[in-house]
Design a protein around this motif. Structure first.
Motif, PDB file in Angstrom:
ATOM      1  N   SER A   1       0.853  -1.187   0.000  1.00 40.09           N
ATOM      2  CA  SER A   1       0.000   0.000   0.000  1.00 40.09           C
ATOM      3  C   SER A   1       0.887   1.234   0.000  1.00 40.09           C
ATOM      4  CB  SER A   1      -0.922   0.024   1.229  1.00 40.09           C
ATOM      5  OG  SER A   1      -0.179   0.326   2.383  1.00 40.09           O
ATOM      6  N   THR A   2       0.339   2.344  -0.442  1.00 36.31           N
ATOM      7  CA  THR A   2       1.117   3.583  -0.489  1.00 36.31           C
ATOM      8  C   THR A   2       1.386   4.156   0.885  1.00 36.31           C
ATOM      9  OG1 THR A   2      -0.917   4.842  -0.817  1.00 36.31           O
ATOM     10  CG2 THR A   2       0.312   4.206  -2.795  1.00 36.31           C
ATOM     11  N   THR A   3       0.585   3.774   1.880  1.00 36.77           N
ATOM     12  CA  THR A   3       0.812   4.274   3.232  1.00 36.77           C
ATOM     13  C   THR A   3       1.809   3.413   4.001  1.00 36.77           C
ATOM     14  OG1 THR A   3      -1.018   2.980   4.130  1.00 36.77           O
ATOM     15  CG2 THR A   3      -1.517   5.231   3.375  1.00 36.77           C
TER      16      THR A   3
ATOM     17  N   ALA B   1       0.357  -1.997   4.794  1.00 35.93           N
ATOM     18  CA  ALA B   1       0.276  -3.389   4.350  1.00 35.93           C
ATOM     19  C   ALA B   1       1.607  -3.755   3.703  1.00 35.93           C
ATOM     20  CB  ALA B   1      -0.865  -3.564   3.355  1.00 35.93           C
ATOM     21  N   TYR B   2       2.315  -4.688   4.305  1.00 37.39           N
ATOM     22  CA  TYR B   2       3.613  -5.089   3.782  1.00 37.39           C
ATOM     23  C   TYR B   2       3.896  -6.539   4.154  1.00 37.39           C
ATOM     24  CZ  TYR B   2       5.265  -4.490   8.554  1.00 37.39           C
ATOM     25  OH  TYR B   2       5.423  -4.595   9.905  1.00 37.39           O
TER      26      TYR B   2
END
Length: 103
Positions: A63-65, A68-69
């Motif tokens: 995700s760009t924030t 989520a990784y």
């Protein structure tokens, strides 16, 4: 080992999903596309050179924030595509932190 030899069923993304590879220590990043994924790993197409980078283990930001990784390790390299394996974490998220993520 071919890209088709997976332990679990994979989902193929026709256009690819934009994701970002980030080194464990944060010294480099690479934009890439997730071409397919399964429960155990994924295949990425990387547009930039990986020469000189330590890509044995890295984070894959979904995700760009950055919320989520997945922690990953490279299992194969073929041209501009790499096969990765998701490294499972034995660490559990405390219930109070998990509740904040779902709000």
């Amino acid at each position: 080992m071919a890209f088709g030899k997976r332990k679990s069923e994979r989902v193929v993304f026709a256009r690819g999903i934009p994701v970002r590879m980030v080194s464990i220590d944060g010294t480099w990043t690479r934009n890439c596309l997730m071409v397919d994924a399964s429960n155990t790993g994924a295949r990425l197409t990387v547009g930039e050179s990986l020469a000189g980078l330590d890509i044995k283990e890295f984070f894959l930001l979904l995700s760009t924030t950055g919320l989520a990784y997945r922690r990953c390790r490279m299992v194969r390299l073929a041209g501009d595509q790499i096969g990765i394996e998701f490294i499972s974490s034995t660490r559990t998220v405390p219930k109070i932190a998990a509740a904040r993520l779902t709000v």
